[in-house]
Scaffold this motif. Sequence first.
Motif, PDB file in Angstrom:
ATOM      1  N   VAL A 327     -74.969 -45.908 -88.130  1.00  0.00           N
ATOM      2  CA  VAL A 327     -74.777 -45.332 -86.692  1.00  0.00           C
ATOM      3  C   VAL A 327     -74.616 -46.443 -85.911  1.00  0.00           C
ATOM      4  N   ASP A 328     -75.403 -47.358 -86.023  1.00  0.00           N
ATOM      5  CA  ASP A 328     -74.979 -48.832 -85.095  1.00  0.00           C
ATOM      6  C   ASP A 328     -73.727 -49.332 -85.166  1.00  0.00           C
ATOM      7  N   ALA A 329     -73.134 -49.216 -86.463  1.00  0.00           N
ATOM      8  CA  ALA A 329     -71.916 -49.733 -86.948  1.00  0.00           C
ATOM      9  C   ALA A 329     -70.458 -48.793 -86.543  1.00  0.00           C
ATOM     10  N   GLY A 330     -71.148 -47.696 -85.821  1.00  0.00           N
ATOM     11  CA  GLY A 330     -69.855 -46.717 -85.506  1.00  0.00           C
ATOM     12  C   GLY A 330     -69.565 -45.598 -86.539  1.00  0.00           C
ATOM     13  N   GLY A 331     -70.506 -45.387 -87.627  1.00  0.00           N
ATOM     14  CA  GLY A 331     -70.159 -44.577 -88.241  1.00  0.00           C
ATOM     15  C   GLY A 331     -71.289 -43.329 -88.176  1.00  0.00           C
ATOM     16  N   GLN A 332     -71.201 -42.399 -89.155  1.00  0.00           N
ATOM     17  CA  GLN A 332     -72.184 -41.240 -89.015  1.00  0.00           C
ATOM     18  C   GLN A 332     -72.714 -41.098 -90.454  1.00  0.00           C
ATOM     19  N   ALA A 333     -73.791 -40.461 -90.453  1.00  0.00           N
ATOM     20  CA  ALA A 333     -74.649 -39.965 -91.659  1.00  0.00           C
ATOM     21  C   ALA A 333     -75.013 -38.875 -91.787  1.00  0.00           C
ATOM     22  N   ALA A 334     -75.125 -38.435 -92.814  1.00  0.00           N
ATOM     23  CA  ALA A 334     -75.527 -36.908 -93.322  1.00  0.00           C
ATOM     24  C   ALA A 334     -76.602 -36.947 -94.066  1.00  0.00           C
ATOM     25  N   LEU A 335     -77.648 -36.099 -94.072  1.00  0.00           N
ATOM     26  CA  LEU A 335     -78.971 -36.213 -94.874  1.00  0.00           C
ATOM     27  C   LEU A 335     -78.845 -34.524 -95.377  1.00  0.00           C
ATOM     28  N   VAL A 336     -78.909 -34.683 -96.654  1.00  0.00           N
ATOM     29  CA  VAL A 336     -78.439 -33.306 -97.332  1.00  0.00           C
ATOM     30  C   VAL A 336     -79.792 -33.060 -98.202  1.00  0.00           C
ATOM     31  N   ALA A 337     -80.177 -31.762 -97.895  1.00  0.00           N
ATOM     32  CA  ALA A 337     -81.369 -31.159 -98.553  1.00  0.00           C
ATOM     33  C   ALA A 337     -80.793 -29.922 -99.314  1.00  0.00           C
ATOM     34  N   PRO A 338     -81.786 -29.615-100.456  1.00  0.00           N
ATOM     35  CA  PRO A 338     -81.298 -28.307-101.377  1.00  0.00           C
ATOM     36  C   PRO A 338     -81.539 -26.958-100.738  1.00  0.00           C
ATOM     37  N   THR A 339     -82.112 -26.933 -99.559  1.00  0.00           N
ATOM     38  CA  THR A 339     -82.423 -25.551 -99.040  1.00  0.00           C
ATOM     39  C   THR A 339     -82.510 -25.702 -97.551  1.00  0.00           C
ATOM     40  N   GLU A 340     -82.431 -24.674 -96.733  1.00  0.00           N
ATOM     41  CA  GLU A 340     -82.386 -24.674 -95.400  1.00  0.00           C
ATOM     42  C   GLU A 340     -84.006 -24.959 -94.897  1.00  0.00           C
ATOM     43  N   VAL A 341     -84.921 -24.543 -95.637  1.00  0.00           N
ATOM     44  CA  VAL A 341     -86.075 -24.614 -95.126  1.00  0.00           C
ATOM     45  C   VAL A 341     -86.437 -26.268 -95.274  1.00  0.00           C
ATOM     46  N   LEU A 342     -85.995 -26.901 -96.334  1.00  0.00           N
ATOM     47  CA  LEU A 342     -86.158 -28.160 -96.329  1.00  0.00           C
ATOM     48  C   LEU A 342     -85.464 -29.109 -95.424  1.00  0.00           C
ATOM     49  N   ALA A 343     -84.035 -28.623 -94.941  1.00  0.00           N
ATOM     50  CA  ALA A 343     -83.223 -29.361 -94.199  1.00  0.00           C
ATOM     51  C   ALA A 343     -83.967 -29.208 -92.630  1.00  0.00           C
ATOM     52  N   ALA A 344     -84.316 -28.191 -92.538  1.00  0.00           N
ATOM     53  CA  ALA A 344     -85.131 -27.935 -90.966  1.00  0.00           C
ATOM     54  C   ALA A 344     -86.365 -28.870 -91.007  1.00  0.00           C
ATOM     55  N   GLN A 345     -87.092 -29.088 -92.199  1.00  0.00           N
ATOM     56  CA  GLN A 345     -88.211 -29.769 -92.111  1.00  0.00           C
ATOM     57  C   GLN A 345     -87.746 -31.350 -91.985  1.00  0.00           C
ATOM     58  N   HIS A 346     -86.669 -31.667 -92.705  1.00  0.00           N
ATOM     59  CA  HIS A 346     -86.143 -33.125 -92.382  1.00  0.00           C
ATOM     60  C   HIS A 346     -85.915 -33.386 -90.968  1.00  0.00           C
ATOM     61  N   HIS A 347     -85.355 -32.383 -90.344  1.00  0.00           N
ATOM     62  CA  HIS A 347     -84.672 -32.362 -89.113  1.00  0.00           C
ATOM     63  C   HIS A 347     -85.623 -32.690 -88.155  1.00  0.00           C
ATOM     64  N   ARG A 348     -86.953 -31.849 -88.429  1.00  0.00           N
ATOM     65  CA  ARG A 348     -88.193 -32.175 -87.531  1.00  0.00           C
ATOM     66  C   ARG A 348     -88.644 -33.615 -87.898  1.00  0.00           C
ATOM     67  N   ALA A 349     -88.811 -34.083 -89.117  1.00  0.00           N
ATOM     68  CA  ALA A 349     -89.127 -35.458 -89.472  1.00  0.00           C
ATOM     69  C   ALA A 349     -88.585 -36.337 -88.672  1.00  0.00           C
ATOM     70  N   LEU A 350     -87.188 -36.351 -89.050  1.00  0.00           N
ATOM     71  CA  LEU A 350     -86.347 -37.613 -87.977  1.00  0.00           C
ATOM     72  C   LEU A 350     -86.416 -37.584 -86.534  1.00  0.00           C
ATOM     73  N   LEU A 351     -86.468 -36.250 -85.780  1.00  0.00           N
ATOM     74  CA  LEU A 351     -86.982 -36.090 -84.635  1.00  0.00           C
ATOM     75  C   LEU A 351     -88.152 -36.754 -84.349  1.00  0.00           C
ATOM     76  N   ARG A 352     -89.323 -36.707 -85.019  1.00  0.00           N
ATOM     77  CA  ARG A 352     -90.491 -37.210 -84.802  1.00  0.00           C
ATOM     78  C   ARG A 352     -90.670 -38.592 -84.938  1.00  0.00           C
ATOM     79  N   LEU A 353     -90.046 -39.026 -86.038  1.00  0.00           N
ATOM     80  CA  LEU A 353     -90.138 -40.598 -86.177  1.00  0.00           C
ATOM     81  C   LEU A 353     -89.019 -41.239 -85.085  1.00  0.00           C
ATOM     82  N   MET A 354     -88.322 -40.847 -84.760  1.00  0.00           N
ATOM     83  CA  MET A 354     -86.954 -41.293 -83.843  1.00  0.00           C
ATOM     84  C   MET A 354     -87.364 -41.106 -82.419  1.00  0.00           C
TER      85      MET A 354
END
Length: 746
Positions: A327-354
């Motif tokens: 992202v710093d270099a002008g690109g985008q990243a996608a974090l892919v999870a196997p289920t919607e539940v885990l995707a939502a958990q990852h989203h919360r984890a990234l927001l908490r870390l950042m």
Amino acid sequence: MAADVAVTDLPLTEVLSGTLPGRLEKELGLRTVGELLDHTPRRWVERGELTPIAALPWDSEVTVVAVVESVSTRQMRSRGGFIVDVTVADPSVAGVPGASLSMAFFNGHDARRRLAPGVTAMFQGKTTEYRGRITLNNPDFALLDDDVAPGEVDVRPVPIYRSTGKLPSWTVRSALQRVLETVDLDRIPEVLTPEIRAMTAADLDLDAPLPGTAQAYRDLHAPDDVADTGPARTALALREALVVQAALAWRRSRERAVPAVPRPPRAGGLRESLDARLPFTLTAGQRRVGEELAAELARERPMSRLLQGDVGAGKTLVALRAMLQVVDAGGQAALVAPTEVLAAQHHRALLRLMGPLADDGARGLGGVGTLGLDDGREGPHTGVVLVTGSQRVAARREALLALASGEAGIAVGTHALLSDTVGFAELALAVVDEQHRFGVDQREALRRANPGTHLLVMSATPIPRSVAMTVFGDLDLTVLEGLPSGRQPVTTHVARMAHGPRVIGRVWELIAEHVAAGHQAFVVCPRIDPDDADPGHANVTEMAPRLEALPALAAARPGGARIGVVHGRMDQAEQDTAMQAFARGETDVLVATTVVEVGVDVPNATVMAVLDADDFGLSTLHQLRGRVGRGPGASVCLLATRLPDGHASLRRLEVLEQTQDGLRIAQEDLAHRGVGDVLGAQQSGLASGLRHVDVIADAPLIGLAADAVARIMAAGEGLSAHPALAAEVTRWEGEHLIAADYLEKG
């Protein structure tokens, strides 16, 4: 026989007559000569070798080789017809209980005509119980000497094949004998060169070089001696390993030929800002892996890497730092999870870390290229959006617009995030939380749909090297070692409920003690609702009110312990509310299914009880156990089981008592459940499709094949110098061709 059709691709309809090809396809899924040849015998019976009847399992499809001891006929009492009673035995253990087996043939004209005392035959059927003894009713049978010409004596071993009730072993054997007689097996492309066979024999300390492919098939299905079957199986396993390793190496070289936009680290950007705000120091392993990933992302060829680390090793943080670099270099990243539940958990984890570095849509989205430095906010920030199928239309539309415009630098979602329906301004890195469900074919589909995109697959289960080479051979491997500071070892106990009600009572008392001390607990159930077939099975619906009524928990704190519930059938908002309440300490005990397996970080949770733990695989239990021990307090995991002492599955649970070594746990799980079960349906598309290779037992062969392919690729001409191997790789690729919408099915 068409000259341009490979021998192994010949339809069985061109080789076998009558209804046999249709029966082989319907019962065993075998359609071609190659598929039939690869239908390996389960075992081989020496002439004169009989089946240990006392060891036959109950209620199972079996093939029995025995000597007929007696034959008698009686009339049916309730209706017309007759019953032929046949007793078979192993005469060498005559008189020993369980050495004989009774069978009943209803209107058995063929049995009455062909079976007689002293005849040796194979019988196939399903074992049942009659008057306390094991028996077979109306089994299929074949006399072992039926296929021997008059006056001849056949001393060759008899192969016993996996079969069904409608297709006995000897019918499969007959079909294979016909193939061996009529098909020119020497036309099969010879991948096993003399050099490879000799080298393998030397490395494995064999007495002689391995046979070629054609001879290996002959020795497998029509051996002169049982000793011939070992080298034959080894040769066919080596051939298969060579083809798979060559195919994966070809994929790697093909991927590396596609250019990628370099994404070097940027001073003063998001990654540095994240490091500065972390309340802890990166481990040595996280720093080492971070430097390795940073260097690869800065190159002009796409990264394809498997990041393997044990539970709690900090893979998510390593992946986030890589995502922020692109992202710093002008690109985008996608974090892919196997289920919607885990995707939502990852989203919360990234927001908490950042923290303030992230915009989730509610606060407005920062830009990718400018990092939001000119929008009135202090410091860099970027949009981190969640994209799932269950989102409200307006929220999904806003997230997709942010990705398409480049306002969002990071997207989190399921595999559908990488489909044609989602447009990125400039996707630079795809991070896949593999969770055993993102297979080699799906990775190939991702690469084809997004050429030049860097790929990082994260595996939470340590995997033996032979499995990694076979299932993840298209990826380079990085192992994240060590655990972050503050992680505590978790004491694990198997709670044997068969020892009496006091055992489960002590589980609840221990949870109450932790709650009384100000800590929190997980109670994990294998099911959401009661099961009429097994009413005693633990389920979330009944467990939550039961815990609320327990005196020990009622006395654990003023007003009683606060019980929360979360499971996969709740909608996303309900799950989020339950998880967040537990994370904030508003819930003392969270009753859950395996939705808490990953992504839940509650340092105050110090005890977990897994009910009916034998329902879960070891890797899943190891993952669940990783939800506790994340804070300074001593933590414990209780594996409750109703299994009686001596049950084989207790041994699996005891492994978790003895070790927290994820690699040993993964090996035990693989040995018990098989690669296909452990890695999941999508991931095991390759592994479970292997016909001769056992990725655990054949680890030395896989290593030899990988080394041989590495030498071939290093020679500079690729597979072109080995046309037979190239032809087989092309066939393998054809078998693993992916439909355009494959990712969406993930």
